[in-house]
Design an enzyme around this catalytic site. Structure first.
Site, mmCIF file in Angstrom:
data_model
loop_
_atom_site.group_PDB
_atom_site.id
_atom_site.type_symbol
_atom_site.label_atom_id
_atom_site.label_comp_id
_atom_site.label_asym_id
_atom_site.label_seq_id
_atom_site.Cartn_x
_atom_site.Cartn_y
_atom_site.Cartn_z
ATOM 1 N N ASP A 56 -42.852 14.889 15.068
ATOM 2 C CA ASP A 56 -41.375 14.656 15.289
ATOM 3 C C ASP A 56 -40.537 14.661 13.970
ATOM 4 O O ASP A 56 -40.994 13.653 12.635
ATOM 5 C CB ASP A 56 -41.948 13.063 16.092
ATOM 6 C CG ASP A 56 -42.365 13.645 17.699
ATOM 7 O OD1 ASP A 56 -42.434 14.334 18.003
ATOM 8 O OD2 ASP A 56 -41.759 12.215 18.260
ATOM 9 N N ASP A 75 -43.871 16.859 27.702
ATOM 10 C CA ASP A 75 -44.841 16.355 26.624
ATOM 11 C C ASP A 75 -46.094 15.935 26.203
ATOM 12 O O ASP A 75 -46.269 14.544 27.555
ATOM 13 C CB ASP A 75 -44.108 15.432 25.844
ATOM 14 C CG ASP A 75 -44.152 14.725 25.051
ATOM 15 O OD1 ASP A 75 -45.349 14.726 23.547
ATOM 16 O OD2 ASP A 75 -43.022 13.684 24.418
ATOM 17 N N GLY A 89 -47.578 20.576 17.902
ATOM 18 C CA GLY A 89 -48.076 21.919 17.149
ATOM 19 C C GLY A 89 -49.322 21.781 17.714
ATOM 20 O O GLY A 89 -50.268 22.227 15.873
HETATM 21 C C1 GLA Z 1 -42.964 12.519 21.885
HETATM 22 C C2 GLA Z 1 -41.381 14.223 21.446
HETATM 23 C C3 GLA Z 1 -40.609 13.419 21.386
HETATM 24 C C4 GLA Z 1 -40.552 12.439 22.570
HETATM 25 C C5 GLA Z 1 -40.847 11.842 22.475
HETATM 26 C C6 GLA Z 1 -40.470 10.756 23.926
HETATM 27 O O1 GLA Z 1 -42.746 11.581 20.068
HETATM 28 O O2 GLA Z 1 -42.295 14.837 20.605
HETATM 29 O O3 GLA Z 1 -39.439 14.515 20.876
HETATM 30 O O4 GLA Z 1 -39.846 13.422 23.469
HETATM 31 O O5 GLA Z 1 -42.380 11.584 22.298
HETATM 32 O O6 GLA Z 1 -41.126 9.516 24.441
#
Ligand code: GLA
Length: 474
Positions: free
Chosen positions: A299, A239, A278
């Protein structure tokens, strides 16, 4: 453009929606997507304030600007009214597909990694984040694993058990990453999951810190990949979060490739799930960077509007998905309590049609009978897992009616009818318009009923926020 933590410039995407004088939406920069607060619109002028939580420079920032045709001019104001930066963005008011247009592309990695045969159909399993956030612990993961087995969900295909952000502790003196006190023994957890016929997924970031502020993998990529392999990890969600602090923004591809190479170097097959919301059209470079799936959006939230906005905006990305490389519109919110049964069925059906990863995001121990029946619909799952690996796309959009088609192996098709509106509708499929022959054999995959051969097409009642899913055989 905005200024990054270290003074570099980076693009910003404003996703704004107007509701009378109110403005709502989100702002996306390299580190993530954050909702805007206190937005207002007057004429062509707007303002909102927001806080980018994961930057060391985090503080409330005011954006104000004006919309002039396709272009938004804005300035960023901080520090008691000082203008930090002026910029512009492409305007996409109420555009259901804002991010497939006008976005810069990150440079693909210099050397493309070849596919390595993993996830030839979209991954299925469970992820801790939507329901448990950073509060996840070992005992809960094991209990969820047991529930996956006893509910029959594992046997329906949900095998990855993915621990998201919140497992990490400090690094040891040798630099190796250690779990925090909530996860006493990661290797034992991996063994436990494997013993249940499940697979073990984990989470990290190419940045120094993850989005929830835990230790990231920056500068430790190979060491962490080796550690994950020792723990028996089968899947890594990687991430972006704070990676903008250590990687130039046009080097996302290299940042992900670095970890992909490290994972492959261990000799243990591990799926690489690319998560950078994205930004910069990952569908154009993430597979070359060694990713097996890549998030296409910010998200998901636990609401009808969130899944609707994300799911129905995926139509133009169909061509980029295929065996071993999937678009990821984020994890499921089915079973998390805020969607009606119709909405859960629509959420699931749409993700099935999108050949999306089917990652449960709820507390599996508390799955209602209705929700379980949705998640275990074998015929719907078979559409998602079809070996042809084609993503579905929209073929009809009329008011609140949408019809999506997904090509399946053996010359068959899946067809889904959706009603995004608030009243029941009669959705209509006309074979000629869909380039199908006069006679098509139809099977209803939610009612599990064969209709036999249908001539010319048909109309079907669809409830508000509801759907129907059919298998079409020519
Ligand atoms: C980001 C990701 C989420 C999750 C959080 C964890 O927001 O997009 O899917 O993994 O981090 O902190």
């Amino acid at each position: 453009m905005r200024l990054n933590g270290d003074g570099r410039e980076e693009p910003v995407t404003l996703r704004l929606r107007q509701d009378g004088a109110r403005l709502y939406g989100s702002i996306r920069i390299s580190v993530g997507e954050v909702p805007i607060g206190e937005g207002e619109v007057e004429g062509n002028r707007f303002s909102f304030s927001t806080e980018i939580p994961f930057l060391p420079t985090a503080q409330r920032t005011l954006y104000r600007g004006s919309v002039n045709g396709e272009r938004v001019e804005f300035e960023i104001v901080r520090d008691g009214g000082r203008t930090l930066r002026r910029g512009w963005a492409a305007w996409s008011s109420n555009d259901p597909e804002p991010y497939v247009r006008n976005l810069p592309v990150s440079t693909p990695p210099k050397e493309a990694l070849p596919p390595n045969g993993l996830v030839l159909t979209p991954p299925m399993g469970w992820n801790s984040w939507n329901r448990f956030g950073a509060g996840i612990d070992d005992a809960t993961v094991r209990a969820i694993a047991q529930a996956l087995v006893s509910s029959g969900l594992r046997d329906a295909g949900y095998v990855y058990v993915n621990v998201d952000d919140g497992w990490q502790g400090q690094r040891g003196p040798d630099g190796s990453i250690r779990p925090n006190a909530k996860f006493p023994d990661m290797k034992a957890l991996g063994e436990y999951l494997h013993g249940q016929g499940l697979k073990f997924g984990i989470y990290s970031s190419p940045g120094p810190k993850t989005c929830a502020g835990f230790e990231g993998s920056a500068g430790h990529e190979e060491q962490d990949a080796r550690t994950f392999a020792e723990w028996g990890v089968d899947y890594l969600k990687y991430d972006w979060c704070t990676a903008g602090l250590v990687w130039p923004i046009d080097q996302m591809g290299e940042a992900y490739r670095k970890m992909a190479v490290a994972l492959r170097g261990t000799g243990r097959p591990m799926v690489l799930s690319i998560c950078q919301y994205g930004l910069f059209q990952p569908w154009l470079w993430a597979a070359q960077a060694g990713g097996h799936l890549w998030r296409t959006t910010g998200d998901i939230g636990n609401s009808w509007s969130s899944l609707r906005d994300i799911g129905f905006s995926q139509a133009k990305l169909a061509e980029y998905a295929g065996p071993g490389h999937w678009n990821d519109p984020d994890m499921l919110e089915v079973g998390n309590g805020s969607l009606s049964a119709e909405e859960e069925r629509t959420h699931f059906t749409l993700w099935v049609m999108l050949a999306a990863p089917l990652l449960l995001g709820h507390d599996v121990r508390q799955t209602s009978a209705v929700t379980l029946a949705i998640l275990k619909n074998e015929e719907a799952i078979a559409v998602n897992q079809d070996p042809l690996g084609k993503q579905g796309y929209r073929v009809v959009q009329k008011g609140s009616e949408e019809i999506w088609m997904k090509p399946l192996s053996g010359g068959r098709w899946a067809m889904a009818m959706f009603n995004l509106g608030e009243r029941p509708i009669q959705a209509t499929a006309i074979w000629k318009d869909l380039k199908l022959p006069v006679l098509v054999r139809v099977r209803d995959l939610w009612k599990h009923e064969d209709w036999g051969k249908v001539q010319g097409g048909f109309s079907h009642r669809i409830e508000p926020h509801g759907c129907a899913l059919f298998l079409l055989t020519l």
